[in-house]
Write a protein that holds these residues in place. Structure first.
Motif, mmCIF file in Angstrom:
data_model
loop_
_atom_site.group_PDB
_atom_site.id
_atom_site.type_symbol
_atom_site.label_atom_id
_atom_site.label_comp_id
_atom_site.label_asym_id
_atom_site.label_seq_id
_atom_site.Cartn_x
_atom_site.Cartn_y
_atom_site.Cartn_z
ATOM 1 N N SER A 133 0.772 -1.114 0.298
ATOM 2 C CA SER A 133 0.370 -0.254 0.241
ATOM 3 C C SER A 133 0.773 1.733 -0.024
ATOM 4 N N VAL A 134 1.933 1.517 0.377
ATOM 5 C CA VAL A 134 2.983 2.543 0.901
ATOM 6 C C VAL A 134 3.051 2.403 -0.117
ATOM 7 N N SER A 135 4.587 1.513 -0.673
ATOM 8 C CA SER A 135 4.836 1.232 -1.987
ATOM 9 C C SER A 135 3.471 2.100 -3.657
ATOM 10 N N ILE A 136 2.075 2.035 -3.514
ATOM 11 C CA ILE A 136 1.277 1.834 -4.521
ATOM 12 C C ILE A 136 1.128 3.552 -4.439
ATOM 13 N N GLY A 137 1.121 4.351 -2.408
ATOM 14 C CA GLY A 137 0.115 5.347 -2.668
ATOM 15 C C GLY A 137 1.720 6.179 -3.331
ATOM 16 N N ASN A 138 3.069 5.918 -3.013
ATOM 17 C CA ASN A 138 4.482 7.056 -3.393
ATOM 18 C C ASN A 138 4.107 7.209 -4.845
ATOM 19 N N ARG A 139 3.263 6.315 -5.309
ATOM 20 C CA ARG A 139 3.572 6.658 -7.047
ATOM 21 C C ARG A 139 2.055 7.838 -7.306
ATOM 22 N N TYR A 140 1.587 8.235 -7.063
ATOM 23 C CA TYR A 140 0.290 9.602 -7.196
ATOM 24 C C TYR A 140 1.564 10.913 -6.478
ATOM 25 N N SER A 141 1.184 11.954 -6.708
ATOM 26 C CA SER A 141 1.605 12.794 -6.234
ATOM 27 C C SER A 141 0.258 13.762 -6.218
ATOM 28 N N ASP A 142 -1.104 12.709 -6.093
ATOM 29 C CA ASP A 142 -2.422 13.497 -5.330
ATOM 30 C C ASP A 142 -2.261 13.507 -4.194
ATOM 31 N N GLY A 180 5.425 12.614 5.695
ATOM 32 C CA GLY A 180 5.111 13.515 4.965
ATOM 33 C C GLY A 180 4.347 13.871 4.370
ATOM 34 N N LEU A 181 2.926 13.390 4.711
ATOM 35 C CA LEU A 181 1.845 14.903 4.726
ATOM 36 C C LEU A 181 1.260 15.442 5.491
ATOM 37 N N LEU A 182 1.679 15.239 6.263
ATOM 38 C CA LEU A 182 1.385 15.500 7.555
ATOM 39 C C LEU A 182 1.695 17.332 8.251
ATOM 40 N N SER A 183 1.535 18.322 9.037
ATOM 41 C CA SER A 183 2.369 19.582 9.311
ATOM 42 C C SER A 183 3.652 19.600 10.041
ATOM 43 N N ALA A 184 4.597 20.539 10.249
ATOM 44 C CA ALA A 184 5.782 20.029 10.824
ATOM 45 C C ALA A 184 5.596 19.385 12.500
ATOM 46 N N ARG A 185 4.872 20.166 13.330
ATOM 47 C CA ARG A 185 4.809 18.982 14.139
ATOM 48 C C ARG A 185 3.711 18.129 14.610
ATOM 49 N N ASP A 186 3.257 17.680 13.750
ATOM 50 C CA ASP A 186 2.486 16.068 13.620
ATOM 51 C C ASP A 186 3.922 15.199 12.997
ATOM 52 N N ARG A 187 4.617 15.569 12.011
ATOM 53 C CA ARG A 187 5.524 15.299 11.925
ATOM 54 C C ARG A 187 6.705 15.082 12.878
ATOM 55 N N LEU A 188 6.860 16.036 13.318
ATOM 56 C CA LEU A 188 7.943 15.384 14.403
ATOM 57 C C LEU A 188 7.607 14.449 15.481
ATOM 58 N N ARG A 189 5.473 14.756 15.127
ATOM 59 C CA ARG A 189 5.022 13.625 16.919
ATOM 60 C C ARG A 189 5.511 11.924 16.614
ATOM 61 N N ILE A 190 5.255 12.166 14.910
ATOM 62 C CA ILE A 190 5.762 10.295 14.191
ATOM 63 C C ILE A 190 6.742 10.143 13.802
ATOM 64 N N PHE A 191 7.488 11.146 14.039
ATOM 65 C CA PHE A 191 8.734 10.580 14.378
ATOM 66 C C PHE A 191 9.344 9.928 15.454
ATOM 67 N N LYS A 192 9.162 10.270 16.353
ATOM 68 C CA LYS A 192 9.031 9.244 18.033
ATOM 69 C C LYS A 192 8.157 8.874 17.918
ATOM 70 N N GLN A 193 7.243 8.896 17.262
ATOM 71 C CA GLN A 193 6.201 7.646 17.434
ATOM 72 C C GLN A 193 6.572 5.898 16.814
ATOM 73 N N LEU A 194 7.507 6.398 15.790
ATOM 74 C CA LEU A 194 8.382 4.896 14.962
ATOM 75 C C LEU A 194 8.899 4.447 15.486
#
Length: 323
Positions: free
Chosen positions: A111-120, A161-175
């Motif tokens: 699903s990630v591999s396919i999703g990466n191919r879309y620009s939308d 990569g689709l989130l705001s900067a503050r949410d992206r930082l939260r995700i990087f800690k979560q993963l």
């Protein structure tokens, strides 16, 4: 000068984070490797170490002709790089056995591999959300396994990569725990090392505002990341599978940013000779070809400067020796 109030500071911080880091897109821009190909046919029983109990029992559904056929078809389609059709086959297998572990984590990665191919971004977001759901279900079946944790880390990394900067930082800690557990439990899985290397590099290059925001609002930013660890993890991925051009490109760019031009050149010279099987491979091959000439020119200029400096040094030493 009057002191800024807390709300004013929050506004300035949000503006600063929105501006982004000069290399903030590096981790998001690199491509993600496709999942390793499964064996034909894939086993129906749960992976070793599965918990006993109702959940594990539910996963161990009786073997069925339909399930085996879907798994065989999915593996064959993956071997031909037909990701969408392979994903559909895994989804069909999950309709037969909803907790089939291999189908769940592979469906997440596809699903990630396919999703990466879309620009939308709408379509991207839909595929990444589906990947998160598949990974969550895989973690329910095998919470400590390397594949399920890799799938979750990959889904979160892609969503960041689709989130705001503050949410992206939260995700990087979560993963963080997921990507570490993936590499620990599956040290033979190059895509896990690739993702760990990208995570290391991105966190190691948090700017001042990102560190401040993480400390104040997230209880601290992930510790232990460094450029050296990032390169070591990416080198491990490249060592495990030197035929994957994605690993070569990521590693070369890390070398470039850290000033190891000769290493980057050597990796890129090998990368451009690798066969390309998909459109993504072809795109990365072209990026490697674009990255190589400037590095070669910069290295040649440096070599000429060093040679000139060495000649000047020798010319100064000769009169001194005659005296």
């Amino acid at each position: 000068m009057s002191r800024l109030s807390l709300p004013a500071k929050s506004v300035l911080l949000a503006v600063g984070l929105a501006a982004g880091h000069p290399r903030a897109g590096w981790a998001q821009g690199t491509t993600t490797s496709p999942p390793s190909l499964p064996a034909l046919p894939e086993a129906i029983s749960p992976a070793p170490g599965a918990k006993a109990g109702p959940r594990a029992g539910a996963s161990a559904a009786p073997d069925s002709v339909a399930l085996r056929e879907y798994l065989r078809r999915a593996a064959a389609l993956q071997a031909k790089f037909k990701d969408s059709e392979a994903l559909a086959a895994y989804e069909a297998a999950l309709r037969v056995q909803p907790q089939h572990y291999g189908s769940l984590w592979r469906a997440a990665v596809l699903s990630v591999s396919i999703g990466n191919r879309y620009s939308d971004e709408t379509r991207k977001s839909a595929y990444f959300a589906a990947a998160n759901q598949y990974a969550s279900r895989a973690l329910e079946v095998q919470p400590q396994a390397g594949e399920s944790n890799y799938a979750m880390a990959l889904a979160l990394f892609s969503q960041a990569g689709l989130l705001s900067a503050r949410d992206r930082l939260r995700i990087f800690k979560q993963l963080r725990p997921h990507v570490f557990l993936a590499a620990e439990r599956r040290p033979d899985m190059p895509e896990a090392w690739q993702l760990l290397g990208r995570w290391y590099y991105r966190v190691a290059h948090y700017n001042v505002l990102e560190k401040f925001f993480s400390r104040v609002f997230l209880g601290g930013y992930p510790q232990g990341a460094s450029s050296k660890k990032a390169m070591e993890a990416m080198e491990k991925a490249h060592e495990l599978d030197p035929t994957r051009i994605q690993y070569s490109y990521d590693l070369a760019r890390m070398y470039k940013y850290q000033g190891y031009r000769r290493r980057a050149i050597a990796v890129l010279q090998q990368a451009i000779k690798l066969p390309t099987y998909t459109s993504e491979d072809l795109t990365i091959n072209r990026l490697c070809q674009q990255l190589l000439p400037p590095l070669v020119r910069a290295t040649s200029r440096r070599d000429r400067l060093h040679a000139r400096w060495y000649e000047q040094l020798r010319s100064r030493e000769k009169p001194a020796a005659r005296e």
